[in-house]
Scaffold this motif. Structure first.
Motif, mmCIF file in Angstrom:
data_model
loop_
_atom_site.group_PDB
_atom_site.id
_atom_site.type_symbol
_atom_site.label_atom_id
_atom_site.label_comp_id
_atom_site.label_asym_id
_atom_site.label_seq_id
_atom_site.Cartn_x
_atom_site.Cartn_y
_atom_site.Cartn_z
ATOM 1 N N THR A 103 80.965 -84.082 22.889
ATOM 2 C CA THR A 103 79.515 -84.186 22.709
ATOM 3 C C THR A 103 78.847 -82.827 22.886
ATOM 4 N N ALA A 104 79.244 -82.099 23.931
ATOM 5 C CA ALA A 104 78.629 -80.801 24.215
ATOM 6 C C ALA A 104 78.907 -79.788 23.110
ATOM 7 N N LEU A 105 80.143 -79.766 22.596
ATOM 8 C CA LEU A 105 80.485 -78.790 21.564
ATOM 9 C C LEU A 105 79.896 -79.154 20.206
ATOM 10 N N ARG A 106 79.775 -80.440 19.916
ATOM 11 C CA ARG A 106 79.125 -80.824 18.659
ATOM 12 C C ARG A 106 77.681 -80.330 18.649
ATOM 13 N N ALA A 107 77.028 -80.361 19.822
ATOM 14 C CA ALA A 107 75.641 -79.909 19.913
ATOM 15 C C ALA A 107 75.544 -78.387 19.894
ATOM 16 N N ALA A 108 76.446 -77.716 20.610
ATOM 17 C CA ALA A 108 76.373 -76.256 20.744
ATOM 18 C C ALA A 108 76.919 -75.525 19.531
ATOM 19 N N ALA A 109 77.893 -76.124 18.848
ATOM 20 C CA ALA A 109 78.533 -75.462 17.711
ATOM 21 C C ALA A 109 78.768 -76.468 16.597
ATOM 22 N N PRO A 110 77.706 -76.832 15.861
ATOM 23 C CA PRO A 110 77.884 -77.778 14.756
ATOM 24 C C PRO A 110 78.968 -77.289 13.799
ATOM 25 N N GLY A 111 79.750 -78.217 13.315
ATOM 26 C CA GLY A 111 80.870 -77.862 12.449
ATOM 27 C C GLY A 111 82.194 -77.788 13.176
ATOM 28 N N LEU A 139 91.764 -79.903 21.470
ATOM 29 C CA LEU A 139 91.666 -78.671 20.701
ATOM 30 C C LEU A 139 90.402 -78.709 19.855
ATOM 31 N N ALA A 140 89.717 -77.577 19.783
ATOM 32 C CA ALA A 140 88.477 -77.481 19.024
ATOM 33 C C ALA A 140 88.559 -76.302 18.072
ATOM 34 N N HIS A 141 88.257 -76.536 16.806
ATOM 35 C CA HIS A 141 88.357 -75.490 15.784
ATOM 36 C C HIS A 141 87.010 -75.290 15.104
ATOM 37 N N HIS A 142 86.692 -74.028 14.837
ATOM 38 C CA HIS A 142 85.482 -73.705 14.092
ATOM 39 C C HIS A 142 85.825 -72.716 12.994
ATOM 40 N N PRO A 185 86.711 -65.909 17.245
ATOM 41 C CA PRO A 185 87.479 -66.535 18.328
ATOM 42 C C PRO A 185 86.872 -66.319 19.709
ATOM 43 N N ASP A 186 86.556 -65.078 20.057
ATOM 44 C CA ASP A 186 86.001 -64.817 21.386
ATOM 45 C C ASP A 186 84.581 -65.345 21.514
ATOM 46 N N GLY A 187 83.813 -65.312 20.416
ATOM 47 C CA GLY A 187 82.467 -65.864 20.450
ATOM 48 C C GLY A 187 82.478 -67.359 20.687
ATOM 49 N N PHE A 188 83.397 -68.053 20.040
ATOM 50 C CA PHE A 188 83.525 -69.505 20.216
ATOM 51 C C PHE A 188 83.954 -69.827 21.642
ATOM 52 N N LEU A 189 84.852 -69.025 22.185
ATOM 53 C CA LEU A 189 85.307 -69.245 23.556
ATOM 54 C C LEU A 189 84.155 -69.098 24.544
ATOM 55 N N ALA A 190 83.371 -68.044 24.415
ATOM 56 C CA ALA A 190 82.244 -67.829 25.326
ATOM 57 C C ALA A 190 81.218 -68.945 25.198
ATOM 58 N N LEU A 191 80.922 -69.335 23.979
ATOM 59 C CA LEU A 191 79.957 -70.407 23.748
ATOM 60 C C LEU A 191 80.441 -71.715 24.373
ATOM 61 N N ALA A 192 81.708 -72.035 24.166
ATOM 62 C CA ALA A 192 82.255 -73.295 24.675
ATOM 63 C C ALA A 192 82.274 -73.322 26.200
ATOM 64 N N ARG A 193 82.627 -72.217 26.814
ATOM 65 C CA ARG A 193 82.637 -72.183 28.273
ATOM 66 C C ARG A 193 81.242 -72.393 28.836
ATOM 67 N N ALA A 194 80.256 -71.814 28.185
ATOM 68 C CA ALA A 194 78.876 -72.001 28.637
ATOM 69 C C ALA A 194 78.417 -73.436 28.406
ATOM 70 N N SER A 254 95.112 -68.649 20.006
ATOM 71 C CA SER A 254 95.266 -68.460 18.564
ATOM 72 C C SER A 254 94.444 -67.262 18.090
ATOM 73 N N PRO A 255 94.858 -66.596 17.023
ATOM 74 C CA PRO A 255 94.041 -65.535 16.439
ATOM 75 C C PRO A 255 92.820 -66.073 15.707
ATOM 76 N N THR A 256 92.746 -67.388 15.507
ATOM 77 C CA THR A 256 91.589 -68.013 14.873
ATOM 78 C C THR A 256 90.685 -68.621 15.945
ATOM 79 N N ALA A 257 89.548 -69.156 15.510
ATOM 80 C CA ALA A 257 88.613 -69.774 16.446
ATOM 81 C C ALA A 257 89.092 -71.178 16.794
ATOM 82 N N LEU A 258 90.161 -71.242 17.548
ATOM 83 C CA LEU A 258 90.778 -72.489 17.987
ATOM 84 C C LEU A 258 90.857 -72.473 19.511
#
Length: 287
Positions: free
Chosen positions: A107-115, A165-168, A173-182, A194-198
């Motif tokens: 729920t949190a990631l769907r709101a913070a990072a649509p897609g 696992l969450a993929h965008h 990759p590092d931007g997605f990690l920081a966003l998800a942790r927050a 992963s070298p991708t945003a996974l």
């Protein structure tokens, strides 16, 4: 930071070597070189335990299962499982992600990072959403929304969730990690390899480091007696915890900052280089 070419800073008598697999022990083609195989065997012969500590699930451990020696154990899924490779990957310890927490993360990631698209790694196998990059090695996976996968008894018949696992497809990759942790706060532990945003999302407090610490405590081994190797953010805690640690020559900058030393790249047998030096020092200490 010390270098693998400077053996003065290596422990004289380590009791355990903990190594990541992909990007660390394995070459880029997912093979183990003859030099690395020989170094692992020599370490065990010298009485130094070798633990494989990986984000891989147990079913993907065939690349190294022939090179686990007496104890037969490996730490998989970023610390969520301890498995016996001698028995084909039998789960000996599970540190799961509670399904309620996993649903809150979704729920949190769907709101913070649509897609964002998700996969659910159960103790019995992986299942994923329609938009998630397909796992060609898991043709029997169920495809459904994460909410459905986490709510229903099937798939898995209530099996423990090892990780989410969450993929965008657009974020870095590092931007997605920081966003998800927050966004997820104290719901879970979030990392990546992963070298991708996974992203790989485990139970709160579950990491390679915390499970390795438990395994070492059961053996009366202290952090100072452990040498660890890694290359990606999911290795940072383990390299920080171990008394001596090495970032690979191909490592992420956060890993280089966390490790006490650095070795050459995985394709140049960086782990074997250090093990050989440890064994030389070990032999001198005994002789």
């Amino acid at each position: 930071m010390t270098s693998a070419t400077d053996p003065r800073h290596l422990p004289a008598t380590p009791r355990l070597i903990a190594t990541d697999l992909d990007g660390t022990l394995l070459r880029d083609d997912k093979s183990l070189s003859d030099r690395t195989i020989a170094a692992l065997a020599a370490a065990e012969e010298a009485g130094i335990e070798v633990f494989f500590v990986t984000g891989r699930p147990a079913r993907w451990m065939d690349v190294v299962s022939d090179h686990v020696h007496g104890h037969g154990l490996a730490i998989c899924a970023n610390g969520a499982a301890v498995v016996d490779l001698h028995s084909g990957g039998q789960l000996l310890k599970v540190r799961d992600l509670p399904r309620a927490n996993a649903l809150d993360v979704v729920t949190a990631l769907r709101a913070a990072a649509p897609g964002t698209s998700f996969a659910v790694e159960l103790a019995t196998g992986i299942h994923y959403e329609p938009d998630y990059p397909p796992f060609h090695l898991d043709p029997g996976a169920t495809v459904a929304t994460a909410e459905k996968l986490l709510h229903e008894p099937r798939p898995g018949e209530g099996a423990p969730v090892l990780k989410l696992l969450a993929h965008h497809s657009e974020l870095t990759p590092d931007g997605f990690l920081a966003l998800a942790r927050a966004a997820t706060g104290n719901l879970a532990s979030v990392t990546r390899s992963s070298p991708t945003a996974l992203l790989e999302i485990s139970g709160l407090g579950v990491s390679k480091a915390s499970t390795l610490a438990l395994c070492c405590a059961e053996r009366g081994i202290s952090a100072d007696e452990v040498v660890a190797f890694g290359d990606m953010p999911n290795d940072v805690e383990m390299l920080t915890w171990a008394g001596t640690s090495f970032a690979m020559g191909n490592a992420h900058p956060d890993v280089v900052a966390a490790a006490s030393g650095r070795t050459v790249a995985n394709n140049d047998d960086g782990v074997a280089v250090v093990i050989e030096q440890i064994l030389t020092r070990h032999a001198r200490a005994r002789g």
